[in-house]
Design an enzyme around this catalytic site. Structure first.
Site, PDB file in Angstrom:
ATOM      1  N   ARG A 119      27.070   6.722 -18.482  1.00  0.00           N
ATOM      2  CA  ARG A 119      27.737   5.527 -19.006  1.00  0.00           C
ATOM      3  C   ARG A 119      28.894   5.949 -19.915  1.00  0.00           C
ATOM      4  O   ARG A 119      28.807   6.968 -20.625  1.00  0.00           O
ATOM      5  CB  ARG A 119      26.713   4.740 -19.819  1.00  0.00           C
ATOM      6  CG  ARG A 119      27.186   3.426 -20.417  1.00  0.00           C
ATOM      7  CD  ARG A 119      27.360   2.384 -19.402  1.00  0.00           C
ATOM      8  NE  ARG A 119      27.377   1.042 -19.990  1.00  0.00           N
ATOM      9  CZ  ARG A 119      27.854  -0.013 -19.335  1.00  0.00           C
ATOM     10  NH1 ARG A 119      28.342   0.107 -18.115  1.00  0.00           N
ATOM     11  NH2 ARG A 119      27.819  -1.199 -19.892  1.00  0.00           N
ATOM     12  N   THR A 400      31.207  -4.040  -9.703  1.00  0.00           N
ATOM     13  CA  THR A 400      30.561  -2.749  -9.843  1.00  0.00           C
ATOM     14  C   THR A 400      30.218  -2.357  -8.413  1.00  0.00           C
ATOM     15  O   THR A 400      30.429  -3.140  -7.507  1.00  0.00           O
ATOM     16  CB  THR A 400      29.319  -2.960 -10.737  1.00  0.00           C
ATOM     17  OG1 THR A 400      29.756  -3.355 -12.027  1.00  0.00           O
ATOM     18  CG2 THR A 400      28.395  -1.787 -10.824  1.00  0.00           C
ATOM     19  N   ASN A 420      33.666  -1.797 -14.781  1.00  0.00           N
ATOM     20  CA  ASN A 420      33.341  -3.091 -15.373  1.00  0.00           C
ATOM     21  C   ASN A 420      33.938  -4.197 -14.523  1.00  0.00           C
ATOM     22  O   ASN A 420      33.354  -4.576 -13.530  1.00  0.00           O
ATOM     23  CB  ASN A 420      33.754  -3.206 -16.838  1.00  0.00           C
ATOM     24  CG  ASN A 420      33.029  -4.376 -17.506  1.00  0.00           C
ATOM     25  OD1 ASN A 420      32.006  -4.834 -16.992  1.00  0.00           O
ATOM     26  ND2 ASN A 420      33.530  -4.865 -18.623  1.00  0.00           N
ATOM     27  N   ASP A 442      31.462  -4.637 -22.676  1.00  0.00           N
ATOM     28  CA  ASP A 442      30.008  -4.788 -22.549  1.00  0.00           C
ATOM     29  C   ASP A 442      29.294  -4.646 -23.895  1.00  0.00           C
ATOM     30  O   ASP A 442      28.089  -4.887 -23.992  1.00  0.00           O
ATOM     31  CB  ASP A 442      29.439  -3.792 -21.533  1.00  0.00           C
ATOM     32  CG  ASP A 442      29.443  -4.371 -20.126  1.00  0.00           C
ATOM     33  OD1 ASP A 442      29.702  -5.579 -19.976  1.00  0.00           O
ATOM     34  OD2 ASP A 442      29.193  -3.615 -19.171  1.00  0.00           O
ATOM     35  N   SER A 471      24.221  -2.069 -20.556  1.00  0.00           N
ATOM     36  CA  SER A 471      24.572  -2.341 -19.153  1.00  0.00           C
ATOM     37  C   SER A 471      23.472  -3.153 -18.488  1.00  0.00           C
ATOM     38  O   SER A 471      22.340  -3.219 -18.973  1.00  0.00           O
ATOM     39  CB  SER A 471      24.739  -1.010 -18.426  1.00  0.00           C
ATOM     40  OG  SER A 471      24.926  -1.226 -17.052  1.00  0.00           O
ATOM     41  N   GLY A 492      27.239  -6.878  -9.798  1.00  0.00           N
ATOM     42  CA  GLY A 492      27.071  -8.305 -10.099  1.00  0.00           C
ATOM     43  C   GLY A 492      27.029  -8.640 -11.570  1.00  0.00           C
ATOM     44  O   GLY A 492      26.622  -9.741 -11.938  1.00  0.00           O
TER      45      GLY A 492
HETATM   46  N1  GLY Z   1      29.735  -3.514 -16.627  1.00  0.00           N
HETATM   47  C1  GLY Z   1      28.605  -4.185 -16.125  1.00  0.00           C
HETATM   48  C2  GLY Z   1      27.341  -3.534 -16.523  1.00  0.00           C
HETATM   49  O1  GLY Z   1      27.340  -2.367 -16.882  1.00  0.00           O
HETATM   50  O2  GLY Z   1      26.320  -4.145 -16.495  1.00  0.00           O
END
Ligand code: GLY
Length: 604
Positions: A119, A400, A420, A442, A471, A492
């Site tokens: 991440r 995503t 994102n 986020d 996330s 999604g």
């Molecule tokens: N950017 C969407 C997620 O990480 O959930």
């Protein structure tokens, strides 16, 4: 006047209660969980079948890259790394090297699942009030469409970590297919042409993006790529080449890092050379649960996905969904209520575990789930405000991407990664051909203020230097008899978690194959806003029953998610792509051979 209504098929609460009390034998039955439903005569949507492995992605060119690696003797991790780089070229809206994500790896010889967290991280200069002005208000779009929106990218470090530790092939050999695709170009599909045209508002704002994504390469945004055109990405090919030669140092230091930092400095961005050089992917302990005799293994924090999928399954275990029937009002009611409790907990308790103590054991505890189950009443929508308070908000489309891979040795990979939003911040770093993420959105910019997905957050997910934003990405394995049986995941945004939940319920409770499961219309409730969202495909009668139960039902005039499923059974691999996404593809080594040599091919 229970049956009188201006709408001819409007249901009354009396009719509703009658329906809910219908003898079980007369209620809609889901298909049998008998695995014979995978027989081709018993299904609506046919999975792709292979004997030697399977690669399922949102882009068939990338699936072919992965299948070729398997055919060459690479394992699932080799194929995953090659596929991840290929998607950065072939699916520019979500495949990436400028973003981050999560990879779950099952190693058959060790009987062990590894969770790799790559991440993005907040730059060192980030702080809690980064996006708040002097009056205490959020600065509109600062966390979304500016250089300040970018977290330190993790994808290159994550893919390298996976290959070096769990792959079998040379780094340069798995990066090579992506370089070739960027260098020689890909043929523009209908999906890519339409998507780039639709994304113009975002991409045309940035000169480097306009030059890259519109045909005459001068920044003229009216020169749209047409179907059949060749789309070459020479800058990206060079960036990938530096990665191929130098490994992560070829990205996090040297020329690419300098280009990123120069663009940050010129545009008020935060990422420094030191932020880049210090980025590391990390391994985490996967979250583990069980559901009706299957083991569920998924991504731990800083993704909320695994914890909440397992939490919801724990609650659902208290209900007989098979009797309710897939897609019935009672089924949707059960699912929606369970989702409300999970998303309410998410807003309070989830964040980066390196910075915040998450009550994980409690959230995953079956007795906590049983308590939630007692509060859920069949045929009733509990108002979200009675679960916890929050503020409604708007939804913005996410993008995503997820891919699932299995190999003939029994290894498996589930990988979800992202910029994102679709095309991230819309900003291409000049000279790199690489879009940069807007993952800082986020984080919770201000407690109680929703992010772009309408998700609320609290202290657990406030901005801190070097922290990873929370996330929803949920790469997941379902094990049966100790072996990976189902591999799934989806894009999604906030809907990832509910989408993955529905895949697991579809295959376990309703005995669906991987393709039928992917095709089912989806529902989503995220507690706030207090709204039940349905894709098109549910019957008007069902929707009226749900309204009588008390739901504010919103039928969304488009689809969401792009699940990529693999079921593995009887030494066969069943790839189920999401029919919602035009370019998706499932392919294994047998299928590849078949493509290459149509006369000799023999598919199972
Ligand atoms: N950017 C969407 C997620 O990480 O959930």
């Amino acid at each position: 006047m229970p049956f009188q209504s201006q709408k001819p098929y409007q249901f009354s609460s009396l009719l509703l209660s009658t329906l809910l009390c219908v003898p079980l034998s007369l209620q809609a039955q889901g298909p049998s969980t008998d695995t014979s439903t995978i027989l081709r005569s018993a299904v609506f949507h046919h999975p792709v079948i292979d004997t030697r492995g399977m690669v399922v992605t949102q882009n068939a060119i990338a699936s072919k890259v992965g299948a070729q690696i398997l055919a060459n003797g690479g394992n699932a991790v080799d194929a995953a790394v090659a596929t991840g780089f290929a998607l950065a070229v072939t699916l520019p809206r979500a495949g990436n090297i400028g973003g981050g994500g999560f990879m779950l790896v099952y190693l058959a010889d060790k009987d062990q699942t590894i969770a790799i967290d790559y991440r993005e991280k907040a730059p060192a200069a980030a702080h809690r009030d980064l996006y708040i002005d002097a009056t205490g208000e959020i600065i509109p779009n600062d966390s979304r469409f500016t250089h300040r929106a970018a977290g330190v990218p993790g994808t290159v470090a994550g893919l390298h970590h996976a290959l070096i530790n769990y792959g079998t092939m040379q780094w340069a050999d798995v990066v090579a297919p992506a370089i070739a695709l960027a260098d020689t170009g890909i043929i523009v599909s209908t999906d890519l042409a339409e998507n780039l045209t639709r994304a113009k508002r975002r991409l045309a704002n940035n000169l480097a993006s306009a030059k890259k994504f519109y045909k005459d390469n001068t920044g003229n945004k009216d020169s749209n790529y047409q179907v059949g055109d060749l789309f070459k990405q020479p800058d990206l090919a060079q960036t990938l080449d530096r990665i191929s030669v130098g490994g992560p140092e070829g990205f996090y230091t040297g020329r690419t890092a300098e280009l990123i930092v120069a663009d940050m400095q010129a545009n008020n961005g935060l990422i420094t050379m030191e932020d880049l050089a210090s980025y590391q992917a990390v391994e985490r302990k996967p979250v583990h649960g069980s559901y009706r005799g299957h083991d569920i293994v998924s991504m731990p924090p800083p993704s909320s996905g695994g914890i909440h999928v397992i939490q919801m399954l724990n609650v659902l275990e208290n209900f007989d969904l098979k009797v309710a029937g897939q897609g019935s009002a009672l089924y949707i009611n059960r699912m929606a209520e369970v989702m409300k409790y999970a998303y309410a907990d998410r807003s309070m308790h989830l964040g980066d575990p390196d910075f915040y103590e998450i009550p994980q054991e409690w959230l995953l505890d079956k007795s906590y789930a049983a308590k939630i189950a007692t509060k859920i009443i069949a045929g009733k929508a509990t108002p979200s405000d009675e679960i916890l308070s929050g503020k409604p908000s708007n939804y913005e489309s996410p993008d995503t991407t997820h891919f699932s891979i299995m190999d003939s040795a029994g290894n498996a990979v589930a990988n979800t990664y992202t910029l994102n939003f679709s095309y991230g911040s819309g900003i291409t770093i000049p000279g790199t051909g690489m879009l940069i993420n807007n993952e800082m959105d986020d984080f919770s910019s201000k407690p109680g203020a929703p992010n772009a997905f309408g998700l609320l957050g609290d202290m657990a997910n406030e901005i801190q230097p070097h922290k990873r934003p929370l996330s929803s990405m949920t790469p997941t394995f379902v094990f049966k008899d100790g072996k990976p049986w189902f591999v799934t995941g989806s894009p999604g945004g906030s809907r990832i978690i509910s989408t993955v939940l529905q895949q697991i319920v579809n295959v376990i409770d309703f005995g669906m194959n991987s393709a039928d499961s992917a095709a089912q219309p989806r529902l989503h409730h995220q507690w706030q806003p207090d709204q039940l969202q349905l894709e098109t495909g549910f019957s008007p009668d069902t929707i009226q029953l749900l309204e009588v139960m008390g739901y504010d039902v919103k039928t969304v005039p488009r689809t969401w998610g792009a699940v990529q499923n693999i079921l593995s059974q009887n030494e066969l691999f069943f790839g189920g792509v999401d029919p919602r996404r035009a370019d998706a593809g499932a392919l294994g080594p047998d299928g590849l051979e078949c493509l290459d040599n149509a006369v000799a091919c023999r598919l199972p």
